[in-house]
Design a protein around this motif. Structure first.
Motif, short mmCIF file in Angstrom:
data_model
loop_
_atom_site.label_atom_id
_atom_site.label_comp_id
_atom_site.label_asym_id
_atom_site.label_seq_id
_atom_site.Cartn_x
_atom_site.Cartn_y
_atom_site.Cartn_z
N ALA A 188 4.08 20.38 -76.10
CA ALA A 188 4.83 20.57 -74.90
C ALA A 188 5.08 22.00 -74.83
O ALA A 188 5.61 22.77 -75.96
CB ALA A 188 6.14 19.95 -74.89
N ILE A 189 4.89 22.66 -73.74
CA ILE A 189 5.56 24.08 -73.50
C ILE A 189 6.37 23.84 -72.33
O ILE A 189 6.35 23.44 -71.20
CB ILE A 189 4.52 24.92 -72.84
CG1 ILE A 189 3.21 25.11 -73.78
CG2 ILE A 189 4.91 26.36 -72.76
CD1 ILE A 189 2.01 25.85 -73.62
N LEU A 190 7.73 24.18 -72.71
CA LEU A 190 9.03 23.99 -71.80
C LEU A 190 9.18 24.69 -70.61
O LEU A 190 9.42 24.41 -69.37
CB LEU A 190 10.35 23.78 -72.37
CG LEU A 190 10.05 22.95 -73.81
CD1 LEU A 190 11.26 22.97 -74.45
CD2 LEU A 190 10.00 21.41 -73.41
N ILE A 256 7.07 12.75 -65.32
CA ILE A 256 8.33 12.34 -65.54
C ILE A 256 9.23 13.30 -64.63
O ILE A 256 8.96 14.53 -64.58
CB ILE A 256 8.69 12.30 -66.85
CG1 ILE A 256 10.00 11.81 -67.10
CG2 ILE A 256 8.78 13.78 -67.60
CD1 ILE A 256 10.31 11.09 -68.53
N TYR A 257 10.02 12.62 -63.62
CA TYR A 257 10.78 13.59 -62.86
C TYR A 257 12.36 12.92 -62.61
O TYR A 257 12.49 11.88 -62.90
CB TYR A 257 10.09 13.24 -61.54
CG TYR A 257 9.71 12.23 -61.02
CD1 TYR A 257 10.59 11.49 -60.29
CD2 TYR A 257 8.46 11.68 -61.39
CE1 TYR A 257 9.99 10.34 -59.53
CE2 TYR A 257 8.29 10.27 -60.62
CZ TYR A 257 8.93 9.61 -60.03
OH TYR A 257 8.66 8.45 -59.48
N LEU A 258 13.02 13.76 -61.82
CA LEU A 258 14.36 13.09 -61.48
C LEU A 258 14.52 12.59 -60.12
O LEU A 258 13.74 13.44 -59.13
CB LEU A 258 15.29 14.50 -61.76
CG LEU A 258 15.75 14.62 -63.03
CD1 LEU A 258 16.90 15.94 -62.64
CD2 LEU A 258 16.60 13.89 -63.56
N HIS A 286 18.89 22.11 -67.21
CA HIS A 286 17.97 22.67 -68.28
C HIS A 286 18.18 21.54 -69.38
O HIS A 286 17.02 21.27 -69.86
CB HIS A 286 18.55 24.02 -68.72
CG HIS A 286 19.87 23.76 -69.38
ND1 HIS A 286 21.04 23.83 -68.86
CD2 HIS A 286 20.17 24.01 -70.73
CE1 HIS A 286 22.01 23.70 -69.98
NE2 HIS A 286 21.47 23.86 -70.82
N ASN A 287 19.09 20.86 -69.68
CA ASN A 287 19.32 19.81 -70.52
C ASN A 287 18.54 18.36 -69.91
O ASN A 287 17.72 17.62 -70.88
CB ASN A 287 20.57 19.61 -70.97
CG ASN A 287 20.93 20.24 -72.11
OD1 ASN A 287 20.04 20.50 -73.35
ND2 ASN A 287 22.17 20.53 -72.13
N HIS A 288 18.65 18.13 -68.66
CA HIS A 288 17.70 17.03 -68.11
C HIS A 288 16.38 17.33 -68.36
O HIS A 288 15.62 16.43 -68.64
CB HIS A 288 18.25 16.88 -66.51
CG HIS A 288 19.90 16.78 -66.48
ND1 HIS A 288 20.39 17.01 -65.12
CD2 HIS A 288 20.71 16.34 -67.16
CE1 HIS A 288 21.61 16.76 -65.42
NE2 HIS A 288 21.80 16.28 -66.55
N GLU A 289 16.11 18.68 -68.39
CA GLU A 289 14.37 18.81 -68.28
C GLU A 289 14.00 18.85 -69.83
O GLU A 289 13.13 18.14 -70.07
CB GLU A 289 14.23 20.50 -68.05
CG GLU A 289 14.41 20.66 -66.29
CD GLU A 289 14.13 22.29 -66.11
OE1 GLU A 289 13.84 22.40 -64.78
OE2 GLU A 289 14.40 22.95 -66.82
#
Length: 457
Positions: A188-190, A256-258, A286-289
């Motif tokens: 993963a690259i955030l 994956i999304y909100l 940012h924490n939800h991401e």
């Protein structure tokens, strides 16, 4: 690679170098630990290294020159770089010219370790995502480890891994510069924003180092990427692996999304609700991401959604990073002592969802505080300042129209002023935007003091 009876140089002491030495000694190598700092104590270093035959460990300190250098380089079969050592030093270039294989500590661990690696990089959010994915894997796999830039060298556990082990690894750009065969099953690259340019020199080189995380992946592997980051979105068009995007801003057909606060996993034509962000203990977009990235990586690895869901709800966050401490007399206390610069501290403010009394100030790193003050945006009702930067921050705050400021001489006094000013329904946030040096040894000690004061209320 067989290292038994081979001469291997480990470049750089510190915990990564010491762990690499220990692994090599256990594998029967003749190890030279080299560090350019001649002020280090060889016996103290030796005492920290638990390996095989300690007679096979030579410690060389100071500048390498002349015959001493040539004699050393001529006998080497392999060089292992610690992540803190720049790879463009003249001595490293000489090693390359001699045709010596140059590995990083991560490559060494990967070659001697077993099991599957799930690896995470990005400018921000790595530690939270790694910790969360580590908890998911602890709840799923019989044998799991959390390693890397998070403070636990991969080499320290590599020989304990089994074929069924899952290794969750936080990877810095420094570590990714020196991989050769390292291949995570899921990477993963955030996000990517400018950082460490004093080491990488250009933004292009920094991006390339981050993107190395996927360079050995194949179509059997998965790379999880942030759709809302221009660099990572574009990178997803060029990788060999499968790509799974996450997004906090839009609905994705696959990824994956909100959606209305709900984390939704869309994979293989099915949409599965994971949990609502209100059920998380970690705050802020940012924490939800970070939660979506960890959930996406776990799902790509085959972890059932119910295990992911349960772990997300249970996860309390990373210590000192917008860490929920307690609710006392209707006031919620958060420890964000890791907010040691304005950019990090802005995330702390953005995560607050109630009127906030904020503790700021500390050691002066010549930072500018304008953007931090602007991020208060009506949320911060009072700012309590201490440390070397308090006058500078107060001046900036007033220049931006924020006047509700109190000064404190000690940390205890600052905390007492917060308690006095916070009303039921408010939050008290320690997110200083400054380093802790001068009052504390490090941000951890500062955060621990804050938690002690809260728990004594």
């Amino acid at each position: 690679m067989v290292v038994k009876d081979k001469n291997v140089l480990v470049f750089g002491s510190g915990i990564s170098g010491e762990a690499a030495c220990a692994l090599l000694l256990k594998e029967g190598a003749k190890v030279v630990l080299y560090d350019g700092n001649d002020k280090l104590n060889p016996e103290e270093i030796r005492a920290k290294i638990e390996g095989g035959d300690s007679e096979s460990l030579e410690i060389v300190l100071g500048t390498l020159e002349g015959d001493r250098k040539e004699e050393l380089l001529d006998k080497l079969s392999l060089v292992v770089m610690s992540p803190g050592v720049p790879t463009d030093l003249p001595i490293v270039n000489e090693m390359r010219e001699k045709g010596l294989p140059i590995w990083g500590e991560i490559e060494l661990a990967y070659v001697f370790g077993k099991g599957d690696v799930l690896a995470i990089t990005g400018t921000n959010g790595k530690t939270t995502t790694t910790s969360l994915l580590g908890e998911i894997m602890k709840n799923y796999a019989q044998s799991s480890f959390v390693v890397g830039n998070i403070g636990n060298p991969y080499t320290s556990i590599a020989l304990q891994t089994r074929e069924d082990s899952v290794i969750v690894a936080e990877m810095s750009s420094f570590q990714l510069e020196t991989i050769q065969t390292f291949r995570p099953r899921v990477s993963a690259i955030l996000n990517i924003t400018p950082d460490h340019l004093n080491r990488h020199h250009t933004m292009e080189a920094y991006i390339e180092a981050k993107e190395n995380i996927a360079k050995n992946q194949t179509e059997k592997d998965t790379c999880v990427l942030n759709y809302e980051d221009d660099v990572t979105r574009a990178f997803g068009e060029n990788v060999k692996s499968k790509v799974l995007y996450f997004s906090s801003q839009r609905i994705l057909e696959e990824g994956i999304y909100l959606e209305n606060g709900q984390i939704v996993l869309a994979m293989n034509g099915e949409k599965t609700p994971v949990c609502h962000v209100d059920e998380l203990n970690i705050l802020g977009t940012h924490n939800h991401e970070n939660a979506m990235a960890a959930a996406g990586m776990a799902a790509a690895y085959g972890v059932p959604v119910d295990v992911i869901r349960r772990t997300l709800k249970e996860f309390q966050g990373v210590e000192h990073r917008i860490e929920y401490v307690a609710e006392k007399n209707g006031v919620v206390y958060y420890n964000d002592s890791k907010g040691t610069n304005p950019d990090a501290a802005i995330k702390g403010i953005q995560a607050m969802n109630r009127p906030t009394v904020l503790i700021g100030g500390g050691y002066d790193k010549d930072s500018a505080y304008d953007e931090w003050i602007d991020s208060f945006d009506g949320k911060v009702k009072k700012l309590v300042l201490l440390g070397a930067t308090r006058d500078k921050i107060a001046e900036t705050a007033r220049a931006h129209g924020f006047e509700d400021i109190e000064m404190a001489d000690t940390f205890e006094e600052a905390f007492a002023k917060c308690v006095e000013n916070a009303k039921p329904g408010d939050a008290v946030l320690l997110s200083p935007a400054c380093a802790s040096w001068g009052m504390f040894k490090n941000y951890e000690e500062r955060g621990d003091k804050f938690k002690e004061l809260v728990n004594n209320l």
